[in-house]
Design a protein around this motif. Structure first.
Motif, PDB file in Angstrom:
ATOM      1  N   ASP A  50      -4.044 -10.577  12.175  1.00  0.00           N
ATOM      2  CA  ASP A  50      -3.080 -10.536  11.076  1.00  0.00           C
ATOM      3  C   ASP A  50      -3.069 -11.851  10.305  1.00  0.00           C
ATOM      4  OD1 ASP A  50      -2.191  -7.951  11.824  1.00  0.00           O
ATOM      5  OD2 ASP A  50      -0.781  -8.825  13.259  1.00  0.00           O
ATOM      6  N   LEU A  51      -3.222 -12.970  11.025  1.00  0.00           N
ATOM      7  CA  LEU A  51      -3.213 -14.278  10.387  1.00  0.00           C
ATOM      8  C   LEU A  51      -4.483 -14.521   9.571  1.00  0.00           C
ATOM      9  CD1 LEU A  51      -1.709 -16.454  13.252  1.00  0.00           C
ATOM     10  CD2 LEU A  51      -0.529 -15.473  11.276  1.00  0.00           C
ATOM     11  N   LEU A  52      -5.530 -13.799   9.896  1.00  0.00           N
ATOM     12  CA  LEU A  52      -6.791 -13.935   9.168  1.00  0.00           C
ATOM     13  C   LEU A  52      -6.902 -12.948   8.015  1.00  0.00           C
ATOM     14  CD1 LEU A  52      -9.512 -15.388   9.047  1.00  0.00           C
ATOM     15  CD2 LEU A  52     -10.391 -13.693  10.647  1.00  0.00           C
ATOM     16  N   HIS A  53      -6.522 -11.684   8.273  1.00  0.00           N
ATOM     17  CA  HIS A  53      -6.751 -10.615   7.294  1.00  0.00           C
ATOM     18  C   HIS A  53      -5.491 -10.002   6.693  1.00  0.00           C
ATOM     19  CE1 HIS A  53     -10.968 -10.633   8.350  1.00  0.00           C
ATOM     20  NE2 HIS A  53     -10.656 -10.472   9.622  1.00  0.00           N
ATOM     21  N   GLY A  54      -4.329 -10.233   7.285  1.00  0.00           N
ATOM     22  CA  GLY A  54      -3.132  -9.516   6.861  1.00  0.00           C
ATOM     23  C   GLY A  54      -3.094  -8.160   7.542  1.00  0.00           C
ATOM     24  N   ARG A  55      -2.278  -7.257   7.011  1.00  0.00           N
ATOM     25  CA  ARG A  55      -2.161  -5.941   7.638  1.00  0.00           C
ATOM     26  C   ARG A  55      -1.725  -4.905   6.610  1.00  0.00           C
ATOM     27  NH1 ARG A  55       1.075  -4.466  13.177  1.00  0.00           N
ATOM     28  NH2 ARG A  55      -0.287  -6.092  14.007  1.00  0.00           N
ATOM     29  N   ASP A  56      -2.188  -3.660   6.820  1.00  0.00           N
ATOM     30  CA  ASP A  56      -1.729  -2.542   6.001  1.00  0.00           C
ATOM     31  C   ASP A  56      -0.420  -2.015   6.590  1.00  0.00           C
ATOM     32  OD1 ASP A  56      -3.949  -2.620   4.347  1.00  0.00           O
ATOM     33  OD2 ASP A  56      -5.073  -1.192   5.549  1.00  0.00           O
ATOM     34  N   ILE A  57       0.531  -1.732   5.717  1.00  0.00           N
ATOM     35  CA  ILE A  57       1.791  -1.155   6.150  1.00  0.00           C
ATOM     36  C   ILE A  57       2.076   0.079   5.311  1.00  0.00           C
ATOM     37  CG2 ILE A  57       2.738  -3.377   6.916  1.00  0.00           C
ATOM     38  CD1 ILE A  57       4.494  -3.265   4.336  1.00  0.00           C
ATOM     39  N   ALA A 100       0.211 -14.246   4.669  1.00  0.00           N
ATOM     40  CA  ALA A 100       1.510 -14.883   4.423  1.00  0.00           C
ATOM     41  C   ALA A 100       2.596 -13.824   4.186  1.00  0.00           C
ATOM     42  CB  ALA A 100       1.424 -15.832   3.235  1.00  0.00           C
ATOM     43  N   GLU A 101       2.297 -12.820   3.375  1.00  0.00           N
ATOM     44  CA  GLU A 101       3.283 -11.765   3.113  1.00  0.00           C
ATOM     45  C   GLU A 101       3.692 -11.058   4.404  1.00  0.00           C
ATOM     46  OE1 GLU A 101       2.016 -10.209  -1.336  1.00  0.00           O
ATOM     47  OE2 GLU A 101       0.876  -9.480   0.383  1.00  0.00           O
ATOM     48  N   TYR A 102       2.702 -10.759   5.251  1.00  0.00           N
ATOM     49  CA  TYR A 102       2.987 -10.032   6.483  1.00  0.00           C
ATOM     50  C   TYR A 102       3.845 -10.864   7.442  1.00  0.00           C
ATOM     51  CZ  TYR A 102       2.533  -7.403  10.760  1.00  0.00           C
ATOM     52  OH  TYR A 102       2.831  -6.701  11.907  1.00  0.00           O
ATOM     53  N   VAL A 103       3.475 -12.110   7.652  1.00  0.00           N
ATOM     54  CA  VAL A 103       4.229 -12.964   8.568  1.00  0.00           C
ATOM     55  C   VAL A 103       5.651 -13.189   8.047  1.00  0.00           C
ATOM     56  CG1 VAL A 103       4.344 -15.288   9.572  1.00  0.00           C
ATOM     57  CG2 VAL A 103       2.183 -14.036   9.569  1.00  0.00           C
ATOM     58  N   ILE A 104       5.792 -13.417   6.764  1.00  0.00           N
ATOM     59  CA  ILE A 104       7.120 -13.597   6.166  1.00  0.00           C
ATOM     60  C   ILE A 104       7.961 -12.341   6.375  1.00  0.00           C
ATOM     61  CG2 ILE A 104       8.345 -13.843   3.964  1.00  0.00           C
ATOM     62  CD1 ILE A 104       5.957 -15.743   3.133  1.00  0.00           C
ATOM     63  N   LEU A 105       7.363 -11.180   6.165  1.00  0.00           N
ATOM     64  CA  LEU A 105       8.074  -9.912   6.369  1.00  0.00           C
ATOM     65  C   LEU A 105       8.537  -9.772   7.820  1.00  0.00           C
ATOM     66  CD1 LEU A 105       8.854  -6.997   5.364  1.00  0.00           C
ATOM     67  CD2 LEU A 105       6.615  -6.304   6.248  1.00  0.00           C
ATOM     68  N   ILE A 106       7.648 -10.010   8.767  1.00  0.00           N
ATOM     69  CA  ILE A 106       7.958  -9.816  10.181  1.00  0.00           C
ATOM     70  C   ILE A 106       9.042 -10.794  10.655  1.00  0.00           C
ATOM     71  CG2 ILE A 106       7.008  -9.976  12.530  1.00  0.00           C
ATOM     72  CD1 ILE A 106       6.286  -7.402  10.938  1.00  0.00           C
ATOM     73  N   PHE A 107       9.050 -11.994  10.134  1.00  0.00           N
ATOM     74  CA  PHE A 107      10.055 -12.971  10.540  1.00  0.00           C
ATOM     75  C   PHE A 107      11.356 -12.850   9.744  1.00  0.00           C
ATOM     76  CE2 PHE A 107       6.591 -15.053  12.786  1.00  0.00           C
ATOM     77  CZ  PHE A 107       7.247 -15.519  13.917  1.00  0.00           C
ATOM     78  N   GLY A 108      11.395 -11.956   8.770  1.00  0.00           N
ATOM     79  CA  GLY A 108      12.645 -11.712   8.050  1.00  0.00           C
ATOM     80  C   GLY A 108      12.871 -12.571   6.827  1.00  0.00           C
ATOM     81  N   GLY A 109      11.825 -13.206   6.330  1.00  0.00           N
ATOM     82  CA  GLY A 109      11.957 -13.978   5.104  1.00  0.00           C
ATOM     83  C   GLY A 109      11.399 -15.388   5.251  1.00  0.00           C
TER      84      GLY A 109
END
Length: 87
Positions: free
Chosen positions: A78-85, A14-23
């Protein structure tokens, strides 16, 4: 030769997708759902339900489709595990 150490931070799905879409709100507009639903993905559900950061699978296809159309770096992994940034 010196090594450059990159600090990484793991974002849940959720954090990753929210970040990529801009909020939360931009993502909610693209998915045509209430922003509070997306905010809820980031929190643990009492008495069962989704884990912290888990995106319900019925949203995955639409998220992937929109990400591809907008050339955003989101995969099923990414939708399953998230991602390291980089932190």
């Amino acid at each position: 030769m010196t090594e450059t150490k990159v600090n990484k931070r793991h974002l849940n799905p959720a954090e990753y997708v929210i970040l990529i879409f801009g909020g939360v709100r931009p993502l909610a507009r693209r998915l045509d759902i209430d922003p509070s639903t997306i905010s809820y993905w980031r929190t643990r559900k009492p008495r069962g339900g989704l884990n912290v950061g888990e995106i319900p699978r019925w949203h995955w296809i639409k998220i992937i489709q929109i990400a591809q159309e907008e050339k955003k770096p989101i995969t099923e992994k990414d939708l399953l595990h998230g991602r390291d940034i980089a932190a």
